[in-house]
Each structure stands twice: as C-alpha cells, then as structure tokens.
Design a protein around this motif. Structure first.
Motif, PDB file in Angstrom:
ATOM      1  N   THR A  15       0.901  -1.056   0.151  1.00 42.82           N
ATOM      2  CA  THR A  15       0.108   0.183   0.181  1.00 42.82           C
ATOM      3  C   THR A  15       0.815   1.239  -0.116  1.00 42.82           C
ATOM      4  OG1 THR A  15      -1.596  -1.134   1.362  1.00 42.82           O
ATOM      5  CG2 THR A  15      -1.799   1.321   1.267  1.00 42.82           C
ATOM      6  N   LEU A  16       1.853   1.222   0.942  1.00 47.50           N
ATOM      7  CA  LEU A  16       2.817   2.337   0.849  1.00 47.50           C
ATOM      8  C   LEU A  16       3.612   2.593  -0.440  1.00 47.50           C
ATOM      9  CD1 LEU A  16       4.222   4.565   2.326  1.00 47.50           C
ATOM     10  CD2 LEU A  16       5.815   3.118   3.482  1.00 47.50           C
ATOM     11  N   VAL A  17       4.010   1.620  -0.857  1.00 52.08           N
ATOM     12  CA  VAL A  17       4.882   1.355  -2.319  1.00 52.08           C
ATOM     13  C   VAL A  17       3.912   2.094  -3.229  1.00 52.08           C
ATOM     14  CG1 VAL A  17       5.825   0.061  -4.081  1.00 52.08           C
ATOM     15  CG2 VAL A  17       6.445  -0.544  -1.827  1.00 52.08           C
ATOM     16  N   GLY A  18       2.480   1.698  -3.381  1.00 55.04           N
ATOM     17  CA  GLY A  18       1.772   2.387  -4.408  1.00 55.04           C
ATOM     18  C   GLY A  18       1.644   3.711  -4.231  1.00 55.04           C
ATOM     19  N   GLY A  19       1.411   4.087  -3.184  1.00 59.13           N
ATOM     20  CA  GLY A  19       1.118   5.528  -2.538  1.00 59.13           C
ATOM     21  C   GLY A  19       2.326   6.444  -2.915  1.00 59.13           C
ATOM     22  N   LEU A  20       3.582   5.925  -2.524  1.00 60.56           N
ATOM     23  CA  LEU A  20       4.752   6.819  -2.952  1.00 60.56           C
ATOM     24  C   LEU A  20       4.772   7.041  -4.591  1.00 60.56           C
ATOM     25  CD1 LEU A  20       7.265   5.102  -0.484  1.00 60.56           C
ATOM     26  CD2 LEU A  20       6.389   7.410  -0.584  1.00 60.56           C
ATOM     27  N   ALA A  21       4.712   5.689  -5.420  1.00 60.33           N
ATOM     28  CA  ALA A  21       4.692   5.857  -6.749  1.00 60.33           C
ATOM     29  C   ALA A  21       3.789   6.729  -7.346  1.00 60.33           C
ATOM     30  CB  ALA A  21       4.402   4.272  -7.345  1.00 60.33           C
ATOM     31  N   GLN A  22       2.417   6.947  -6.693  1.00 58.55           N
ATOM     32  CA  GLN A  22       1.608   7.902  -7.384  1.00 58.55           C
ATOM     33  C   GLN A  22       1.970   9.127  -6.888  1.00 58.55           C
ATOM     34  OE1 GLN A  22      -2.498   6.683  -6.224  1.00 58.55           O
ATOM     35  NE2 GLN A  22      -3.461   8.646  -6.467  1.00 58.55           N
ATOM     36  N   ASP A  23       2.004   9.454  -5.615  1.00 57.97           N
ATOM     37  CA  ASP A  23       2.478  10.864  -5.326  1.00 57.97           C
ATOM     38  C   ASP A  23       3.469  11.324  -5.849  1.00 57.97           C
ATOM     39  OD1 ASP A  23       0.253  10.434  -3.485  1.00 57.97           O
ATOM     40  OD2 ASP A  23       0.943  11.766  -2.207  1.00 57.97           O
ATOM     41  N   LEU A  24       4.478  10.651  -6.075  1.00 58.17           N
ATOM     42  CA  LEU A  24       6.033  11.275  -6.395  1.00 58.17           C
ATOM     43  C   LEU A  24       6.089  11.261  -7.925  1.00 58.17           C
ATOM     44  CD1 LEU A  24       8.571   8.925  -4.605  1.00 58.17           C
ATOM     45  CD2 LEU A  24       8.023  11.485  -4.163  1.00 58.17           C
ATOM     46  N   GLY A  25       4.910  10.334  -8.702  1.00 58.70           N
ATOM     47  CA  GLY A  25       4.796  10.576 -10.093  1.00 58.70           C
ATOM     48  C   GLY A  25       4.002  11.730 -10.321  1.00 58.70           C
ATOM     49  N   ALA A  26       2.862  12.114  -9.560  1.00 58.93           N
ATOM     50  CA  ALA A  26       2.276  13.185  -9.584  1.00 58.93           C
ATOM     51  C   ALA A  26       3.026  14.486  -9.600  1.00 58.93           C
ATOM     52  CB  ALA A  26       0.913  13.145  -8.713  1.00 58.93           C
ATOM     53  N   ALA A  27       4.008  14.532  -8.770  1.00 56.45           N
ATOM     54  CA  ALA A  27       4.835  15.373  -8.613  1.00 56.45           C
ATOM     55  C   ALA A  27       5.923  15.698  -9.767  1.00 56.45           C
ATOM     56  CB  ALA A  27       5.707  15.466  -7.375  1.00 56.45           C
TER      57      ALA A  27
END
Length: 202
Positions: A15-27
């Motif tokens: 869950t954390l890995v997916g969240g990091l990928a999404q938020d860092l990608g959005a940035a």
C-alpha cells in the motif's frame, strides 16, 4: 534515488509503495516500482519438491532450502541489473517492495543463514532511504487472513512473529525510517513522503 520498503506480510508495504509511486509521479518524478524478490512461484515449488529425492533426510532438505534461498539472491541481483540500475542512471526514483533485509531475516525460519556481506547481496546498491513498516503480529495476521484465507509461505502467527523479531534486530543498528503500519495509510504515506523530501531536498 533508491527507496526500499520492508516489513512482514500484512504490514502495509505494498500500500505504501503504491502511494509513493502515485504521489511522486504526480509531482513530476519518474518512478519505477520493483519487486526484487518476486519470481516464478511454480519454479520454486519445483525446487522444493526435490526434497522428495531423500525423504526424511534433514541434511538434504536443508541443502534444498539453502539453494532456494541463494537462488532468490541471484534473482534479486538480476532484477537490479535489469530494472534498478538503468532507472537510477536515468535519475528516476526507484521504489522497491522488499529488499535485502526481508530476504536475509526471513530465511532463518527455513534453517537458512544468508550473509548480507556475501555475493551477490554485497553488490546491490545501497538504498538512499530504507523504510521499515512495523505492525504487531496480530494485526498483520488479520490482514493476511482477510486477503488470503488459504494462507501462504509468508503467513502464520509464528512465522510472522519470527520475521518481525528478526527485522527489529536487523534495524537495531542501521539507519532507517520506522513507520507505524497501524496508522491510517495516508498518515503512513505522509510520513514517508516527508522523509523522501528530506533526503532529496525537494
């Protein structure tokens, strides 16, 4: 930047890995997610069946487990060469769902001792940020049972307890970010993102 996320099954790593990928990608960052320990489950089952060549021989069974453990080390090394190193060279952020700590600490349960200072583990890149998502065994077990009632290699309260204890020992003297996996996922992610920002300056 290489970020690794470690923890027992049911801790909230993925869950954390997916969240990091999404938020860092959005940035605007290029993010590459890898699962370096993930490989052909059918092949592993085939390896495990070679115990049948010497039924009741604990020495042979130990050598089979040792081979499987070392095989996974080389799978990790191959995946690093295939995906992690090229991504790091491009300046991407690599987020790894499990890393050396997960493999080395869990193998003792199967009677296998792996030396993290030995090849090929000693040649893997050193993470810029190691995140350890920690949860009580009872919480992890409930989560594992909810998603997989049949259980798996990484389930069972005794195994999870052993694995967690070994990870706590591993990180006792190593630099890392320890997060409480019982917090709300968004809180866990926010704490992780703050650490990433601190490590990168952006």
């Amino acid at each position: 930047m290489l970020i690794t996320v470690t923890g027992i099954d049911g801790s909230g790593k993925s869950t954390l890995v997916g969240g990091l990928a999404q938020d860092l990608g959005a940035a605007g960052r290029e993010v590459v997610v890898v699962r370096p320990m993930h490989h052909d489950a059918q092949l592993l089952r085939m390896f495990a069946k070679t115990r049948m060549l010497a039924p009741g021989d604990s020495g042979w069974a130990g050598r089979v487990e040792g081979f499987i453990g070392l095989h996974t080390c080389w799978v990790m090394a191959a995946k690093v060469c295939d995906a992690v190193l090229p991504a790091l060279e491009r300046g991407a952020v690599v987020v790894a769902d499990r890393w050396v700590a997960d493999h080395v600490t869990s193998q003792g349960w199967f009677g296998v001792t792996l030396d993290p200072a030995a090849e090929p583990l000693d040649r893997l890149p050193v993470p810029d940020l190691e995140i350890f998502v920690d949860v009580p065994v009872a919480v992890a077990q409930r989560r594992v049972e909810a998603r997989d009632p049949q259980g798996s290699v990484g389930s069972g309260a005794e195994f999870l307890g052993y694995f967690r204890e070994q990870l706590l020992n591993w990180y006792g003297g190593r630099s890392h970010l320890r997060l409480d996996g019982t917090d709300e996922p968004r809180t866990v992610l926010g704490n992780a993102l703050s650490a990433v920002k601190g490590a990168t300056g952006r």
